[in-house]
Design a protein around this motif. Structure first.
Motif, short mmCIF file in Angstrom:
data_model
loop_
_atom_site.label_atom_id
_atom_site.label_comp_id
_atom_site.label_asym_id
_atom_site.label_seq_id
_atom_site.Cartn_x
_atom_site.Cartn_y
_atom_site.Cartn_z
N ARG A 260 -49.27 41.39 -5.63
CA ARG A 260 -50.28 40.22 -6.04
C ARG A 260 -49.72 39.24 -6.70
O ARG A 260 -50.01 37.92 -6.12
CB ARG A 260 -51.48 40.85 -6.68
CG ARG A 260 -52.39 41.80 -5.84
CD ARG A 260 -53.41 42.47 -6.41
NE ARG A 260 -54.25 43.09 -5.52
CZ ARG A 260 -53.97 44.10 -4.64
NH1 ARG A 260 -52.84 44.73 -4.96
NH2 ARG A 260 -54.81 44.58 -4.18
N THR B 43 -49.10 45.58 -9.87
CA THR B 43 -49.71 44.10 -9.46
C THR B 43 -48.48 43.35 -8.87
O THR B 43 -48.86 42.24 -8.58
CB THR B 43 -50.31 43.25 -10.51
OG1 THR B 43 -49.48 42.87 -11.65
CG2 THR B 43 -51.50 44.36 -11.32
N ASP C 60 -59.52 41.91 -7.08
CA ASP C 60 -59.17 40.54 -6.14
C ASP C 60 -60.23 39.57 -5.90
O ASP C 60 -60.10 38.70 -5.70
CB ASP C 60 -58.68 41.33 -4.75
CG ASP C 60 -57.58 41.93 -4.97
OD1 ASP C 60 -56.76 41.66 -5.85
OD2 ASP C 60 -56.88 42.72 -3.90
N TRP D 94 -59.08 47.79 -6.70
CA TRP D 94 -58.08 46.62 -6.21
C TRP D 94 -59.05 45.47 -5.63
O TRP D 94 -58.95 44.29 -6.05
CB TRP D 94 -56.98 46.92 -5.33
CG TRP D 94 -55.82 47.49 -5.98
CD1 TRP D 94 -55.16 48.88 -5.67
CD2 TRP D 94 -55.01 47.02 -7.03
NE1 TRP D 94 -54.30 49.08 -6.30
CE2 TRP D 94 -54.09 47.95 -7.28
CE3 TRP D 94 -54.98 45.91 -8.03
CZ2 TRP D 94 -52.98 48.01 -8.25
CZ3 TRP D 94 -54.15 45.84 -8.48
CH2 TRP D 94 -53.14 46.74 -8.99
N ALA E 22 -51.72 36.05 -5.97
CA ALA E 22 -53.12 36.39 -5.32
C ALA E 22 -54.30 36.19 -6.40
O ALA E 22 -55.59 36.11 -6.05
CB ALA E 22 -53.29 37.71 -4.77
N TRP E 23 -54.01 36.24 -7.81
CA TRP E 23 -55.00 35.88 -8.63
C TRP E 23 -55.06 34.55 -9.46
O TRP E 23 -55.43 34.44 -10.52
CB TRP E 23 -54.75 37.17 -10.10
CG TRP E 23 -55.05 38.61 -9.17
CD1 TRP E 23 -55.72 38.65 -8.17
CD2 TRP E 23 -54.94 39.77 -10.02
NE1 TRP E 23 -55.64 40.16 -7.97
CE2 TRP E 23 -55.51 40.94 -9.17
CE3 TRP E 23 -54.47 39.98 -11.38
CZ2 TRP E 23 -55.06 42.17 -9.95
CZ3 TRP E 23 -54.31 41.31 -11.84
CH2 TRP E 23 -54.76 42.40 -10.92
#
Ligand SMILES: Cc1cc2nc3c(=O)[nH]c(=O)nc-3n(C[C@H](O)[C@H](O)[C@H](O)COP(=O)(O)O)c2cc1C
Length: 198
Positions: free
Chosen positions: A83, A80, A53, A49, A88-89
């Protein structure tokens, strides 16, 4: 001098066919100066992860099973969700690749799924960036993008053949995708750094 873009190749492969494409994406990205890390998504752990990340770009890959990306890839994608909730991405670059046994085989669904997954995460999608090969009478099945996809890289291999039989043109197409993701990620990072320091 900017740091090389960090590209993660996040994939599942049942019998090694997708693995060949994943390695080709890595080869292409490295040739364009990227740092690459392979992440097999079947069994995620904290270290994997962390790689995803901190990557600047993630290239998703899976075989097409029953008309979409494989179940193991879907299980990863669903995991995911936390996230996704905090985006987060967001603003990582992304792209995808797949392989199936039939000439068509509904690979488009898998590539479309990867793009939708990327969009849900707020990622910036990198297309294959190639005109189709093998679509005029003087062209051949040895052309880059011989299967004529745009949303990512795709390959076809009869299901009973071993991984080392993956078609050279499909391998070259996956290498092209890796190169393109690396180049576009480098351009994006350079532009973002320039804007930050304006
Ligand atoms: C459960 C299952 C479902 C499959 N579904 C499809 C499909 O929908 N279309 C297709 O063309 N091939 C299908 N195949 C063939 C695989 O996509 C093909 O063999 C692929 O190259 C396997 O890649 P891998 O070795 O990375 O798993 C399926 C294979 C399996 C095992």
């Amino acid at each position: 001098m900017h740091k090389p873009p960090r590209i993660a190749v996040a994939y599942h492969s049942g019998r090694g066919h997708t693995e060949v494409l994943a390695q080709a994406v890595r080869t292409g990205a490295q040739a364009a100066g990227a740092e690459t890390t392979m992440v097999i998504v079947d069994a995620m752990d904290d270290a994997k992860w962390e790689i995803l990340d901190t990557a600047d770009a993630i290239v998703f890959g899976a075989p097409t099973y029953m008309g979409s990306a494989s179940g193991k890839f879907h299980a990863f994608a669903e995991s995911t969700n936390k996230r996704w909730a905090r985006q987060a991405w967001k603003d990582k670059l992304g792209s995808g690749f797949t392989i199936s046994a039939c000439k068509a085989g509904d690979k488009d669904s898998s590539l479309g799924y990867f793009a939708t997954l990327g969009a849900q995460h707020g990622m910036i999608w990198v297309s294959l960036g190639l005109l189709p090969g093998w679509h005029l009478s003087h062209e051949s099945e040895n052309d880059l993008n011989r299967l004529g996809y745009f949303n990512g890289a795709a390959a076809t291999l009869p299901g009973d053949l071993p991984p080392d039989a993956v078609h050279k043109a499909d391998i070259a197409t996956a290498e092209h995708l890796g190169r393109r993701v690396a180049e576009q990620t480098a351009a994006f990072l350079t532009g973002r750094a320039a804007l930050t320091h304006r």
